[in-house]
Design a protein around this motif. Structure first.
Motif, PDB file in Angstrom:
ATOM      1  N   PRO A 237       0.837  -1.211   0.000  1.00  0.00           N
ATOM      2  CA  PRO A 237       0.000   0.000   0.000  1.00  0.00           C
ATOM      3  C   PRO A 237       0.867   1.255   0.000  1.00  0.00           C
ATOM      4  O   PRO A 237       1.953   1.279   0.595  1.00  0.00           O
ATOM      5  N   THR A 238       0.389   2.278  -0.674  1.00  0.00           N
ATOM      6  CA  THR A 238       1.155   3.523  -0.772  1.00  0.00           C
ATOM      7  C   THR A 238       0.299   4.722  -0.407  1.00  0.00           C
ATOM      8  O   THR A 238      -0.930   4.692  -0.560  1.00  0.00           O
ATOM      9  N   ALA A 239       0.963   5.767   0.059  1.00  0.00           N
ATOM     10  CA  ALA A 239       0.327   7.067   0.243  1.00  0.00           C
ATOM     11  C   ALA A 239       0.522   7.860  -1.039  1.00  0.00           C
ATOM     12  O   ALA A 239       1.659   8.079  -1.479  1.00  0.00           O
ATOM     13  N   ASN A 240      -0.568   8.264  -1.658  1.00  0.00           N
ATOM     14  CA  ASN A 240      -0.532   9.041  -2.902  1.00  0.00           C
ATOM     15  C   ASN A 240      -0.536  10.523  -2.530  1.00  0.00           C
ATOM     16  O   ASN A 240      -1.528  11.034  -1.990  1.00  0.00           O
ATOM     17  N   ILE A 241       0.564  11.218  -2.809  1.00  0.00           N
ATOM     18  CA  ILE A 241       0.752  12.585  -2.327  1.00  0.00           C
ATOM     19  C   ILE A 241       0.544  13.577  -3.466  1.00  0.00           C
ATOM     20  O   ILE A 241       1.161  13.470  -4.526  1.00  0.00           O
ATOM     21  N   ASP A 242      -0.347  14.528  -3.245  1.00  0.00           N
ATOM     22  CA  ASP A 242      -0.690  15.542  -4.248  1.00  0.00           C
ATOM     23  C   ASP A 242       0.529  16.412  -4.526  1.00  0.00           C
ATOM     24  O   ASP A 242       1.056  17.085  -3.642  1.00  0.00           O
ATOM     25  N   GLN A 244       0.801  19.079  -6.761  1.00  0.00           N
ATOM     26  CA  GLN A 244       0.492  20.492  -7.002  1.00  0.00           C
ATOM     27  C   GLN A 244       1.529  21.153  -7.930  1.00  0.00           C
ATOM     28  O   GLN A 244       2.028  22.232  -7.658  1.00  0.00           O
ATOM     29  N   ARG A 245       1.840  20.497  -9.012  1.00  0.00           N
ATOM     30  CA  ARG A 245       2.718  21.049 -10.049  1.00  0.00           C
ATOM     31  C   ARG A 245       2.495  20.244 -11.319  1.00  0.00           C
ATOM     32  O   ARG A 245       2.013  19.114 -11.255  1.00  0.00           O
ATOM     33  N   ILE A 246       2.823  20.845 -12.452  1.00  0.00           N
ATOM     34  CA  ILE A 246       2.595  20.165 -13.722  1.00  0.00           C
ATOM     35  C   ILE A 246       3.413  18.888 -13.794  1.00  0.00           C
ATOM     36  O   ILE A 246       2.923  17.832 -14.195  1.00  0.00           O
ATOM     37  N   LYS A 247       4.685  18.973 -13.414  1.00  0.00           N
ATOM     38  CA  LYS A 247       5.529  17.779 -13.330  1.00  0.00           C
ATOM     39  C   LYS A 247       6.628  18.024 -12.305  1.00  0.00           C
ATOM     40  O   LYS A 247       7.049  19.166 -12.083  1.00  0.00           O
ATOM     41  N   PRO A 248       7.097  16.975 -11.653  1.00  0.00           N
ATOM     42  CA  PRO A 248       8.122  17.118 -10.624  1.00  0.00           C
ATOM     43  C   PRO A 248       9.517  17.178 -11.223  1.00  0.00           C
ATOM     44  O   PRO A 248       9.720  16.873 -12.398  1.00  0.00           O
ATOM     45  N   ALA A 249      10.484  17.533 -10.376  1.00  0.00           N
ATOM     46  CA  ALA A 249      11.868  17.709 -10.838  1.00  0.00           C
ATOM     47  C   ALA A 249      12.687  16.432 -10.765  1.00  0.00           C
ATOM     48  O   ALA A 249      13.802  16.405 -11.283  1.00  0.00           O
ATOM     49  N   LEU A 250      12.176  15.403 -10.108  1.00  0.00           N
ATOM     50  CA  LEU A 250      12.915  14.139 -10.072  1.00  0.00           C
ATOM     51  C   LEU A 250      11.970  12.987 -10.377  1.00  0.00           C
ATOM     52  O   LEU A 250      10.769  13.056 -10.156  1.00  0.00           O
ATOM     53  N   HIS A 251      12.557  11.938 -10.940  1.00  0.00           N
ATOM     54  CA  HIS A 251      11.779  10.783 -11.382  1.00  0.00           C
ATOM     55  C   HIS A 251      12.532   9.525 -10.966  1.00  0.00           C
ATOM     56  O   HIS A 251      13.759   9.486 -11.014  1.00  0.00           O
ATOM     57  N   GLY A 252      11.790   8.500 -10.559  1.00  0.00           N
ATOM     58  CA  GLY A 252      12.426   7.233 -10.259  1.00  0.00           C
ATOM     59  C   GLY A 252      12.025   6.688  -8.908  1.00  0.00           C
ATOM     60  O   GLY A 252      10.982   7.039  -8.343  1.00  0.00           O
ATOM     61  N   ILE A 253      12.900   5.813  -8.382  1.00  0.00           N
ATOM     62  CA  ILE A 253      12.667   5.121  -7.127  1.00  0.00           C
ATOM     63  C   ILE A 253      13.681   5.625  -6.109  1.00  0.00           C
ATOM     64  O   ILE A 253      14.886   5.643  -6.379  1.00  0.00           O
ATOM     65  N   PHE A 254      13.198   6.002  -4.913  1.00  0.00           N
ATOM     66  CA  PHE A 254      14.036   6.673  -3.932  1.00  0.00           C
ATOM     67  C   PHE A 254      13.801   6.121  -2.526  1.00  0.00           C
ATOM     68  O   PHE A 254      12.702   5.655  -2.204  1.00  0.00           O
ATOM     69  N   ALA A 255      14.844   6.229  -1.704  1.00  0.00           N
ATOM     70  CA  ALA A 255      14.674   6.130  -0.258  1.00  0.00           C
ATOM     71  C   ALA A 255      14.293   7.513   0.250  1.00  0.00           C
ATOM     72  O   ALA A 255      14.878   8.520  -0.155  1.00  0.00           O
ATOM     73  N   VAL A 256      13.311   7.563   1.149  1.00  0.00           N
ATOM     74  CA  VAL A 256      12.844   8.840   1.693  1.00  0.00           C
ATOM     75  C   VAL A 256      12.618   8.683   3.187  1.00  0.00           C
ATOM     76  O   VAL A 256      12.497   7.569   3.702  1.00  0.00           O
ATOM     77  N   ASP A 257      12.596   9.807   3.887  1.00  0.00           N
ATOM     78  CA  ASP A 257      11.971   9.793   5.213  1.00  0.00           C
ATOM     79  C   ASP A 257      10.914  10.883   5.241  1.00  0.00           C
ATOM     80  O   ASP A 257      11.008  11.898   4.552  1.00  0.00           O
ATOM     81  N   TRP A 309       1.637  12.306 -13.518  1.00  0.00           N
ATOM     82  CA  TRP A 309       2.707  12.284 -12.536  1.00  0.00           C
ATOM     83  C   TRP A 309       2.163  11.948 -11.158  1.00  0.00           C
ATOM     84  O   TRP A 309       1.183  12.538 -10.710  1.00  0.00           O
ATOM     85  N   ARG A 310       2.814  10.997 -10.502  1.00  0.00           N
ATOM     86  CA  ARG A 310       2.409  10.568  -9.172  1.00  0.00           C
ATOM     87  C   ARG A 310       3.623  10.497  -8.244  1.00  0.00           C
ATOM     88  O   ARG A 310       4.710  10.087  -8.672  1.00  0.00           O
ATOM     89  N   LEU A 311       3.415  10.875  -7.003  1.00  0.00           N
ATOM     90  CA  LEU A 311       4.374  10.590  -5.940  1.00  0.00           C
ATOM     91  C   LEU A 311       3.689   9.636  -4.983  1.00  0.00           C
ATOM     92  O   LEU A 311       2.698   9.992  -4.336  1.00  0.00           O
TER      93      LEU A 311
END
Length: 370
Positions: A237-242, A244-257, A309-311
């Protein structure tokens, strides 16, 4: 920091024959990312405002001009408006003026724009970059404003030292210079700090170098909204985060906190783990009150043929309802770009491997810290 929308200010001034803004020193631009170059300009503006006993004001454009002229070809956004507001407030800006960029604004002549600054916005002096132009015919520049009667301080190029021009790695040595490069015999090169450079570094996955130019860790803040729940059917399961931009500046798979922000934009203590149920409290992140996550940011080519585009962030070992929370996502490590899998079974296997690889990366970070 107070935020005003230019149309409202103009209406107010027209009705009352005076502006609602205090006398100010103003700087103008997109300020996308609020990187170290922007910060140098803002610092100079604050110093001048203090010397003149004026307020410090910034004018930005929404949408950014290139988004208005060609939204499909516009550069990716480093920061949306709410993110930019937070960053500018942290830089000591007193008043933010948001100008809606449309056909009417585009049609303003240089003279009309100068009149707007002086007569409607109470501008007494400006701090501008060396490449600033305005007016529908782009005849407006720093000298035009000086001739009009507005004092202008020009900030020259802000550079950093790049040790090797064949790589994208940048140091944090920052200087204000009239030159875009050093002598050709020098081993280092001074490169202009710009939003374009930050975008290029993020797109290539060089997060640390981008952070050096930003002067902080790169983050995206957004609200958790409903998705199509495909990840849930694959036990991820994922949290789909809005975005609020036409497209983001980074793409791919990342580690985040990830941390939860309250309505004032402050970090909520253990905001995610407090939402946990069934004892599934998640994996601690690398900053206080955060949980570790694996993030996918892109157009999901394995799921849909419609580019959107999705985060999406998966939190290992967390079971919680996160809808409507404001989450601040800090990007820590780039694993790989988006991949197109043949079917959902292959996608599930790919996600499983990504999560395992990123959790292993986290363990290495913890071990190296001790």
């Amino acid at each position: 920091m107070n935020t005003y929308f230019l149309e409202s200010l103009i209406t107010q001034a027209s009705n009352d024959s005076q502006t609602m803004l205090p006398p100010c020193v103003l700087t103008i631009g997109n300020f996308d990312g609020v990187h170290l170059g922007h910060q140098a300009m803002l610092a100079q503006m604050r110093r001048l405002a203090s010397e003149l006993n004026l307020s410090a004001a910034v004018m930005i454009f929404e949408p950014q001009p290139r988004e208005f002229f060609a939204p499909d070809k516009a550069p990716a956004r480093l920061t949306n408006l709410p993110e930019k507001q937070v960053l500018l407030a942290e830089q000591g800006v007193d008043n933010l003026i948001v100008a809606h960029f449309d056909e009417d604004f585009r049609a303003l002549s240089a003279k009309a724009f100068a009149d707007l600054l002086a007569q409607r916005l109470n501008v007494k002096a400006l701090v501008l970059g060396d490449d600033f132009r305005f007016g529908h015919d782009r005849t407006g520049d720093s000298q035009f404003l000086r001739d009009y009667g507005l004092p202008v301080t020009r900030l020259d190029t802000v550079t950093d030292t790049v040790a090797d021009t064949t790589t994208s790695t940048a140091t944090s040595n920052v200087e204000v210079s009239r030159n875009d490069s050093n002598d050709s015999g020098d081993e280092s090169v001074s490169a202009r700090i710009s939003s374009t450079r930050v975008r290029d570094l993020l797109l290539s996955g060089d997060i640390q170098a981008a952070n050096a130019l930003l002067g902080r860790d790169y983050t995206i803040t957004g609200t958790v909204v409903g998705g199509d729940q495909i990840g849930r059917t694959m036990d991820f399961p994922t949290a789909n985060i809005d975005l609020q931009r036409i497209k983001p500046a980074l793409h791919g798979i990342f580690a985040v906190d990830v941390v939860v922000l309250d309505q004032q934009g402050q970090v909520m203590a253990d905001g995610l783990s407090k939402r946990a149920v069934a004892g599934q409290t998640g994996v601690p992140g690398l900053r206080a009150h955060s949980l570790f996550g694996t993030a996918s940011i892109g157009t999901r080519p394995s799921v849909t043929n419609v580019p959107e585009w999705r985060l999406e962030v998966h939190f290992p070992k967390l079971q919680a309802d996160l809808y409507d929370l404001s989450l601040n996502v800090r990007f820590l490590h780039y694993l790989h770009g988006e991949r197109q899998y043949e079917g959902l079974l292959a996608l599930k296997a790919g996600i499983h491997q990504d999560v395992a690889d990123l959790l292993a990366w986290r363990e290495r970070q913890l071990q190296s810290a001790h």
